[in-house]
Design a protein around this motif. Structure first.
Motif, PDB file in Angstrom:
ATOM      1  N   UNK A 129       0.836  -1.206   0.000  1.00  0.00           N
ATOM      2  CA  UNK A 129       0.000   0.000   0.000  1.00  0.00           C
ATOM      3  C   UNK A 129       0.867   1.251   0.000  1.00  0.00           C
ATOM      4  N   UNK A 130       1.922   1.222   0.801  1.00  0.00           N
ATOM      5  CA  UNK A 130       2.832   2.371   0.859  1.00  0.00           C
ATOM      6  C   UNK A 130       3.563   2.560  -0.469  1.00  0.00           C
ATOM      7  N   UNK A 131       4.046   1.477  -1.057  1.00  0.00           N
ATOM      8  CA  UNK A 131       4.809   1.574  -2.307  1.00  0.00           C
ATOM      9  C   UNK A 131       3.951   2.174  -3.415  1.00  0.00           C
ATOM     10  N   UNK A 132       2.714   1.717  -3.540  1.00  0.00           N
ATOM     11  CA  UNK A 132       1.844   2.233  -4.601  1.00  0.00           C
ATOM     12  C   UNK A 132       1.516   3.704  -4.355  1.00  0.00           C
ATOM     13  N   UNK A 133       1.255   4.054  -3.100  1.00  0.00           N
ATOM     14  CA  UNK A 133       0.992   5.457  -2.776  1.00  0.00           C
ATOM     15  C   UNK A 133       2.218   6.325  -3.064  1.00  0.00           C
ATOM     16  N   UNK A 134       3.388   5.811  -2.741  1.00  0.00           N
ATOM     17  CA  UNK A 134       4.638   6.548  -2.996  1.00  0.00           C
ATOM     18  C   UNK A 134       4.833   6.764  -4.492  1.00  0.00           C
ATOM     19  N   UNK A 135       4.542   5.751  -5.295  1.00  0.00           N
ATOM     20  CA  UNK A 135       4.686   5.881  -6.749  1.00  0.00           C
ATOM     21  C   UNK A 135       3.747   6.961  -7.281  1.00  0.00           C
ATOM     22  N   UNK A 136       2.523   6.992  -6.774  1.00  0.00           N
ATOM     23  CA  UNK A 136       1.563   8.003  -7.226  1.00  0.00           C
ATOM     24  C   UNK A 136       2.015   9.411  -6.847  1.00  0.00           C
ATOM     25  N   UNK A 137       2.576   9.557  -5.659  1.00  0.00           N
ATOM     26  CA  UNK A 137       3.106  10.866  -5.254  1.00  0.00           C
ATOM     27  C   UNK A 137       4.270  11.273  -6.166  1.00  0.00           C
ATOM     28  N   UNK A 138       5.160  10.336  -6.455  1.00  0.00           N
ATOM     29  CA  UNK A 138       6.288  10.639  -7.330  1.00  0.00           C
ATOM     30  C   UNK A 138       5.821  11.010  -8.736  1.00  0.00           C
ATOM     31  N   UNK A 139       4.768  10.360  -9.229  1.00  0.00           N
ATOM     32  CA  UNK A 139       4.226  10.716 -10.540  1.00  0.00           C
ATOM     33  C   UNK A 139       3.723  12.150 -10.553  1.00  0.00           C
ATOM     34  N   UNK A 140       3.056  12.551  -9.470  1.00  0.00           N
ATOM     35  CA  UNK A 140       2.591  13.938  -9.357  1.00  0.00           C
ATOM     36  C   UNK A 140       3.778  14.910  -9.458  1.00  0.00           C
ATOM     37  N   UNK A 141       4.846  14.626  -8.707  1.00  0.00           N
ATOM     38  CA  UNK A 141       6.016  15.507  -8.736  1.00  0.00           C
ATOM     39  C   UNK A 141       6.692  15.501 -10.108  1.00  0.00           C
ATOM     40  N   UNK A 142       6.775  14.334 -10.728  1.00  0.00           N
ATOM     41  CA  UNK A 142       7.408  14.238 -12.046  1.00  0.00           C
ATOM     42  C   UNK A 142       6.620  15.020 -13.085  1.00  0.00           C
ATOM     43  N   UNK A 143       5.299  14.857 -13.087  1.00  0.00           N
ATOM     44  CA  UNK A 143       4.465  15.568 -14.060  1.00  0.00           C
ATOM     45  C   UNK A 143       4.550  17.081 -13.860  1.00  0.00           C
ATOM     46  N   UNK A 144       4.552  17.518 -12.607  1.00  0.00           N
ATOM     47  CA  UNK A 144       4.661  18.953 -12.351  1.00  0.00           C
ATOM     48  C   UNK A 144       6.022  19.484 -12.810  1.00  0.00           C
ATOM     49  N   UNK A 145       7.071  18.720 -12.568  1.00  0.00           N
ATOM     50  CA  UNK A 145       8.400  19.145 -13.011  1.00  0.00           C
ATOM     51  C   UNK A 145       8.500  19.218 -14.526  1.00  0.00           C
ATOM     52  N   UNK A 146       7.943  18.225 -15.210  1.00  0.00           N
ATOM     53  CA  UNK A 146       7.972  18.232 -16.671  1.00  0.00           C
ATOM     54  C   UNK A 146       7.179  19.395 -17.236  1.00  0.00           C
ATOM     55  N   UNK A 147       6.053  19.702 -16.588  1.00  0.00           N
ATOM     56  CA  UNK A 147       5.237  20.821 -17.064  1.00  0.00           C
ATOM     57  C   UNK A 147       5.974  22.151 -16.878  1.00  0.00           C
ATOM     58  N   UNK A 148       6.669  22.329 -15.756  1.00  0.00           N
ATOM     59  CA  UNK A 148       7.395  23.573 -15.515  1.00  0.00           C
ATOM     60  C   UNK A 148       8.570  23.739 -16.474  1.00  0.00           C
ATOM     61  N   UNK A 149       9.160  22.619 -16.883  1.00  0.00           N
ATOM     62  CA  UNK A 149      10.263  22.689 -17.840  1.00  0.00           C
ATOM     63  C   UNK A 149       9.755  22.701 -19.276  1.00  0.00           C
ATOM     64  N   UNK A 150       8.412  22.722 -19.448  1.00  0.00           N
ATOM     65  CA  UNK A 150       7.764  22.774 -20.759  1.00  0.00           C
ATOM     66  C   UNK A 150       8.097  21.550 -21.618  1.00  0.00           C
ATOM     67  N   UNK A 151       8.372  20.424 -20.954  1.00  0.00           N
ATOM     68  CA  UNK A 151       8.580  19.183 -21.699  1.00  0.00           C
ATOM     69  C   UNK A 151       7.252  18.526 -22.055  1.00  0.00           C
ATOM     70  N   UNK A 152       6.215  18.870 -21.316  1.00  0.00           N
ATOM     71  CA  UNK A 152       4.858  18.422 -21.639  1.00  0.00           C
ATOM     72  C   UNK A 152       3.964  19.651 -21.602  1.00  0.00           C
ATOM     73  N   UNK A 153       2.816  19.563 -22.290  1.00  0.00           N
ATOM     74  CA  UNK A 153       1.888  20.679 -22.329  1.00  0.00           C
ATOM     75  C   UNK A 153       1.299  20.953 -20.960  1.00  0.00           C
TER      76      UNK A 153
END
Length: 631
Positions: free
Chosen positions: A337-361
């Motif tokens: 349960x912790x591992x899956x929750x951790x992965x989802x949190x990391x995805x949120x951070x990754x997507x936000x970082x990619x958006x700020x660097x304009x790598x994704x729309x």
């Protein structure tokens, strides 16, 4: 018939591949008495017979009250049929310690060469079939011909279907289905995601049901016991050495007395019960196991033997000390349960970082980035639903074991938490559905148009048709009732067999009548799985021995259980793989599935496509057939 035989042989060979050894042998590591007040018993028994050189190696530590010369009769049974009958005289075999035998404890290490006639009487298949269902019974007589002792040894050829390959393949494919459903959902294929997820969860539930029925206390044929062990990972019963050391320390540090059975296999005899014991209630001996075999000095000086059944058997075959079983299941539930929750949190951070660097729309993965916290909460609820049978059974069982005060507290907390949270989720969904029916004449409207409710509570109802939103309640009751009989019925195998068969029958009847799942294909999938669960319950009822059928019938039933379930699991795995491939490779995999009759797709899309409340209300009016409404 010829092709079926080849299929069975190939199936057995595939799942037992890691256990195949080049050396042919028959061995035994446990010796149990088979009459009351036997004058001979063993605390250590290791026997290995290698037919290639006709050598029988014996290593025994035993206690005897016999005095004088003895003779013995040897009977070897395989699958209920007698294959070898021999009369033995220790003096003729050169066993000086038994010729004559004296009272007290003694050790015997010997190596004998058997006659070719004895070797030739053993069928060659006995060395190749995995999880051999064989026993060797030795009845000892004194000089007057009176029977004074009886011992029985379970035989094995070192091959088994309890295979790491089966565990990894089933776990990876079940996990793959959930991963593919998440990918399909992210790509906008909602129908594909719902179907793949529903079938993946049903597959996992089937595997979990095999593991659960393997926890019943009735004696099991070796092939059956080995096969159900392949799916104990679904219950969090996974052996990791360093973790087991931590769990043993935890039980001791919190006021418990850890079991040391696995640490003392060189001085105790352990029998995994596979036949109903008619002459001696060895359950009384196995009860001493629960008193904790932690006094190592005593183990080396007394005759100690254990007869394991049910959850004890599962723990022993998994290589886990019995006192560590609950903590093991609890830890892996929390860990995943912790591992899956951790992965989802990391995805949120990754997507936000990619958006700020304009790598994704800026709108890419926008819904996940905005609703990530609700998605994590919904995911945790899904994990609780998946782990409900695991934590309910293990927590209830822990209340009967009381391994340590801290373990009991954890069991109570987990039992109340998982059941209360799921009961609350069911209540919320039923209330939302009734509200939707009252206002819009359709339960699907709020359940699928309210994206917040769908994200958090969708795991409760999305696999069912909209009008069967309540079906989570029968599932929770079915799971809890079955868990109670599994956990509390460990000393009543006959009762377990009867009740389990009744529970599975009525649940099959309920699913067949209501057909609650989202479409015809998913209903057929789940009804078929439940039919197999009911058939398994019937076979396990016969394993209780209450019907008094011959041993050959029980042996055949054990083989039937393995072959049928292995073939069925293979078919399900192939179906899931095909569904996953279509979901990943097709441009529009939703065309593979017929539109839902509850029109959920239009309600789900409404939150993203409709610009305002008026349009949403118009959709609601259409759903309830109100053509006179004006907006």
């Amino acid at each position: 018939m010829r092709y079926f035989s080849l299929f069975v042989a190939g199936l057995v060979g595939l799942v037992s591949l890691p256990a195949i050894s080049a050396t042919r042998l028959i061995k035994s590591t446990s010796l149990q008495t088979c009459i009351d007040n036997s004058d001979f018993s063993a605390s250590l028994f290791n026997l290995i017979f290698t037919p290639d050189n006709a050598t029988l190696s014996i290593d025994i530590v035993a206690v005897s009250s016999l005095n004088g010369n003895i003779t013995a009769s040897l009977v070897v049974d395989a699958y209920g049929l007698t294959v070898v009958t021999e009369t033995l005289n220790p003096c003729d075999l050169g066993m000086d310690q038994l010729c004559p035998i004296k009272p007290g404890q003694f050790s015997l290490q010997s190596e004998l060469t058997l006659n070719n006639s004895v070797v030739n009487n053993i069928p060659g298949i006995a060395y190749t079939v995995p999880d051999l269902d064989g026993t060797a019974t030795v009845v000892i007589y004194n000089t007057t011909g009176a029977q004074v002792a009886c011992v029985e040894a379970s035989l094995s050829n070192g091959k088994t279907v309890n295979s790491p390959i089966v565990k990894w393949v089933t776990a990876v494919i079940a996990g793959l289905a959930l991963l593919v459903s998440a990918i399909a959902s992210g790509l906008g294929h909602s129908s594909t995601a719902a179907h793949v997820a529903a079938n993946g969860l049903s597959l996992f539930g089937y595997f979990q049901n095999i593991a659960i029925i393997g926890m019943c206390s009735m004696p099991l044929p070796p092939l059956t016991a080995a096969w159900v062990q392949d799916f104990q990972w679904t219950m969090g019963i996974i052996d990791v050495n360093f973790m087991q050391s931590i769990f043993t320390w935890y039980i001791q540090a919190t006021g418990g007395t850890p079991s040391t059975l696995l640490q003392n296999l060189n001085s105790v005899s352990v029998n995994v019960q596979k036949r109903s014991l008619e002459y001696l209630d060895l359950a009384k001996r196995s009860a001493s196991l629960l008193a904790r075999s932690n006094n190592n000095s005593e183990l080396s000086t007394i005759s100690t033997s254990y007869n394991l059944h049910g959850i004890q058997r599962v723990a022993y075959l998994a290589g886990i000390e019995i006192t560590n079983l609950f903590v093991t299941g609890f830890t892996f539930f929390i860990f995943f349960t912790f591992i899956i929750s951790f992965i989802l949190v990391m995805l949120k951070l990754i997507f936000e970082g990619l958006a700020r660097m304009h790598w994704i729309g800026p709108d890419r993965f926008g819904e996940y980035r905005q609703r990530w916290l609700s998605i994590i909460k919904g995911t945790i609820y899904r994990m609780i639903l998946i782990g409900l049978p695991q934590m309910t059974i293990l927590s209830l069982w822990e209340l009967t074991q009381r391994d340590s005060p801290a373990a009991v507290v954890l069991a109570v907390v987990m039992l109340l938490m998982v059941n209360s949270l799921l009961a609350w989720a069911a209540f919320k969904v039923i209330r939302l559905a009734k509200q939707s029916v009252a206002v819009y004449k359709n339960p699907a409207y709020i359940l699928y148009s309210d994206s917040a409710a769908l994200t958090r509570w969708g795991f409760v109802y999305i696999q069912f048709r909209a009008t069967a939103y309540y079906f989570i309640v029968p599932i929770l009751l079915y799971t809890f009732i079955k868990a109670c009989f599994i956990a509390f019925g460990q000393n009543a195998s006959t009762m377990q067999g009867i009740v389990l068969m009744v529970i599975e029958f009525f649940y099959l009847l309920l699913v067949s009548i209501l057909k609650p799942y989202m479409d015809r294909r998913t209903n057929i999938f789940n009804i078929t799985i439940q039919s197999v669960n009911f058939l398994n319950a019937i076979l396990f009822f016969f394993f209780t021995g209450v019907t008094k059928v011959p041993g050959i019938v029980i042996g055949v039933m054990g083989v039937v259980f393995f072959v049928f379930n292995a073939a069925f699991a293979l078919v399900l795995l192939i179906m899931i793989i095909i569904s996953c491939l279509f979901a990943l490779l097709s441009r529009n995999p939703d065309t593979r599935y017929q539109p839902m009759r509850d029109d959920r797709a239009s309600f789900i899309k409404s939150t993203a496509q409709l610009p305002g409340v008026m349009e949403l209300e118009a959709l609601g009016a259409t759903a309830r057939g109100d053509t006179n409404a004006k907006y």
